[in-house]
Design a protein around this motif. Sequence first.
Motif, PDB file in Angstrom:
ATOM      1  N   LEU A 145      -3.177  15.903  14.395  1.00 41.47           N
ATOM      2  CA  LEU A 145      -2.150  16.721  13.285  1.00 41.47           C
ATOM      3  C   LEU A 145      -1.936  16.081  11.776  1.00 41.47           C
ATOM      4  O   LEU A 145      -1.983  16.879  11.150  1.00 41.47           O
ATOM      5  CB  LEU A 145      -1.126  16.610  13.808  1.00 41.47           C
ATOM      6  N   MET A 146      -2.070  14.942  11.334  1.00 42.91           N
ATOM      7  CA  MET A 146      -2.104  14.648   9.912  1.00 42.91           C
ATOM      8  C   MET A 146      -2.929  14.044   9.803  1.00 42.91           C
ATOM      9  O   MET A 146      -3.858  13.606  10.668  1.00 42.91           O
ATOM     10  CB  MET A 146      -1.036  13.878   9.652  1.00 42.91           C
ATOM     11  N   THR A 147      -3.733  14.377   8.890  1.00 46.94           N
ATOM     12  CA  THR A 147      -4.536  12.935   7.830  1.00 46.94           C
ATOM     13  C   THR A 147      -3.368  11.962   7.123  1.00 46.94           C
ATOM     14  O   THR A 147      -2.511  12.523   5.655  1.00 46.94           O
ATOM     15  CB  THR A 147      -5.903  13.452   7.259  1.00 46.94           C
ATOM     16  N   PHE A 178       0.902  -1.144   0.012  1.00 48.63           N
ATOM     17  CA  PHE A 178      -0.520  -0.172   0.438  1.00 48.63           C
ATOM     18  C   PHE A 178       0.391   1.045  -0.015  1.00 48.63           C
ATOM     19  O   PHE A 178       2.059   0.865   0.401  1.00 48.63           O
ATOM     20  CB  PHE A 178      -0.895  -0.171   1.284  1.00 48.63           C
ATOM     21  N   MET A 179       0.812   2.533  -0.675  1.00 49.82           N
ATOM     22  CA  MET A 179       1.097   3.819  -0.572  1.00 49.82           C
ATOM     23  C   MET A 179       0.468   4.243   0.093  1.00 49.82           C
ATOM     24  O   MET A 179      -1.148   4.691   0.029  1.00 49.82           O
ATOM     25  CB  MET A 179       0.714   4.160  -2.168  1.00 49.82           C
ATOM     26  N   LEU A 180       0.523   5.267   0.868  1.00 53.95           N
ATOM     27  CA  LEU A 180      -0.193   6.242   1.976  1.00 53.95           C
ATOM     28  C   LEU A 180       0.679   7.830   1.827  1.00 53.95           C
ATOM     29  O   LEU A 180       2.264   7.548   1.741  1.00 53.95           O
ATOM     30  CB  LEU A 180       0.895   5.632   3.902  1.00 53.95           C
ATOM     31  N   TRP A 181      -0.357   8.074   2.000  1.00 55.26           N
ATOM     32  CA  TRP A 181       0.304   9.693   1.718  1.00 55.26           C
ATOM     33  C   TRP A 181      -0.524  10.601   2.776  1.00 55.26           C
ATOM     34  O   TRP A 181      -1.897  10.113   3.339  1.00 55.26           O
ATOM     35  CB  TRP A 181      -0.882  10.567   0.681  1.00 55.26           C
ATOM     36  N   SER A 182       0.554  11.174   3.865  1.00 60.95           N
ATOM     37  CA  SER A 182      -0.158  11.895   4.882  1.00 60.95           C
ATOM     38  C   SER A 182      -0.249  13.423   4.384  1.00 60.95           C
ATOM     39  O   SER A 182       0.423  14.043   4.158  1.00 60.95           O
ATOM     40  CB  SER A 182       1.091  11.368   5.812  1.00 60.95           C
ATOM     41  N   THR A 183      -1.195  13.839   4.718  1.00 61.08           N
ATOM     42  CA  THR A 183      -1.334  15.620   4.717  1.00 61.08           C
ATOM     43  C   THR A 183      -0.880  16.571   6.441  1.00 61.08           C
ATOM     44  O   THR A 183      -1.491  16.187   7.432  1.00 61.08           O
ATOM     45  CB  THR A 183      -2.584  16.067   4.042  1.00 61.08           C
ATOM     46  N   PRO A 184      -0.488  17.257   5.888  1.00 62.11           N
ATOM     47  CA  PRO A 184      -0.018  18.115   7.273  1.00 62.11           C
ATOM     48  C   PRO A 184      -0.916  18.821   7.106  1.00 62.11           C
ATOM     49  O   PRO A 184      -1.923  19.519   6.451  1.00 62.11           O
ATOM     50  CB  PRO A 184       1.298  18.673   7.332  1.00 62.11           C
ATOM     51  N   PRO A 185      -0.904  20.107   8.571  1.00 62.16           N
ATOM     52  CA  PRO A 185      -2.262  21.083   8.829  1.00 62.16           C
ATOM     53  C   PRO A 185      -2.057  22.017   7.939  1.00 62.16           C
ATOM     54  O   PRO A 185      -3.420  22.277   8.043  1.00 62.16           O
ATOM     55  CB  PRO A 185      -2.448  21.052  10.171  1.00 62.16           C
ATOM     56  N   ARG A 186      -0.649  22.084   7.335  1.00 65.33           N
ATOM     57  CA  ARG A 186      -0.998  23.049   6.807  1.00 65.33           C
ATOM     58  C   ARG A 186       0.594  23.473   5.579  1.00 65.33           C
ATOM     59  O   ARG A 186       1.580  22.687   6.237  1.00 65.33           O
ATOM     60  CB  ARG A 186      -0.514  24.544   7.406  1.00 65.33           C
ATOM     61  N   ASP A 243       7.394  25.759  10.271  1.00 66.91           N
ATOM     62  CA  ASP A 243       6.484  26.343  11.545  1.00 66.91           C
ATOM     63  C   ASP A 243       6.273  25.528  12.848  1.00 66.91           C
ATOM     64  O   ASP A 243       5.260  25.977  12.901  1.00 66.91           O
ATOM     65  CB  ASP A 243       6.129  27.665  10.558  1.00 66.91           C
ATOM     66  N   MET A 244       6.593  24.678  12.476  1.00 63.27           N
ATOM     67  CA  MET A 244       6.165  23.557  13.551  1.00 63.27           C
ATOM     68  C   MET A 244       6.229  24.107  15.199  1.00 63.27           C
ATOM     69  O   MET A 244       7.864  24.864  14.882  1.00 63.27           O
ATOM     70  CB  MET A 244       7.381  22.259  13.324  1.00 63.27           C
ATOM     71  N   THR A 245       5.172  23.751  15.864  1.00 62.58           N
ATOM     72  CA  THR A 245       5.334  24.173  16.739  1.00 62.58           C
ATOM     73  C   THR A 245       5.890  23.522  17.683  1.00 62.58           C
ATOM     74  O   THR A 245       6.634  22.579  17.576  1.00 62.58           O
ATOM     75  CB  THR A 245       3.842  24.830  18.065  1.00 62.58           C
ATOM     76  N   ALA A 246       6.798  23.879  18.542  1.00 67.28           N
ATOM     77  CA  ALA A 246       7.254  23.000  19.785  1.00 67.28           C
ATOM     78  C   ALA A 246       6.439  21.599  20.496  1.00 67.28           C
ATOM     79  O   ALA A 246       7.004  20.690  20.171  1.00 67.28           O
ATOM     80  CB  ALA A 246       7.767  23.463  20.903  1.00 67.28           C
ATOM     81  N   GLU A 247       5.061  21.740  20.762  1.00 70.02           N
ATOM     82  CA  GLU A 247       3.959  20.671  20.851  1.00 70.02           C
ATOM     83  C   GLU A 247       4.137  19.877  19.484  1.00 70.02           C
ATOM     84  O   GLU A 247       3.829  18.267  19.344  1.00 70.02           O
ATOM     85  CB  GLU A 247       2.976  20.993  21.119  1.00 70.02           C
TER      86      GLU A 247
END
Length: 96
Positions: A82-84, A3-11, A17-21
């Motif tokens: 955080l991701m989908t 399977f190929m997985l495709w993960s999308t970040p929030p922006r 510009d990721m926060t520390a969390e």
Amino acid sequence: MHFMLWSTPPRATFHLDMTAEEKGIMHQHIAYWTEQQNQGIALVFGPVQKPDDPHGLAVIEAENADQVTKLIAEDPAVAAGLMTTDFYPMMAVVRK
């Protein structure tokens, strides 16, 4: 099955510009997929720097789609919202 997985970040700027969390969650995400790689499930994974559409990509080997759904749900970045991640079956895999 593969399977190929495709993960999308929030922006689109997430990698810049990721926060520390968010960084902490992403470290957990990387550790999780590294463990899947050590178990022979994740064949390859990593970030893709596609302009205006950065994302994560993985190729995994699993018994069935239910196993893939479980792996994705247990990904710390997905669990934290955080991701989908979408996945698609591969028709063939040619190994080196």
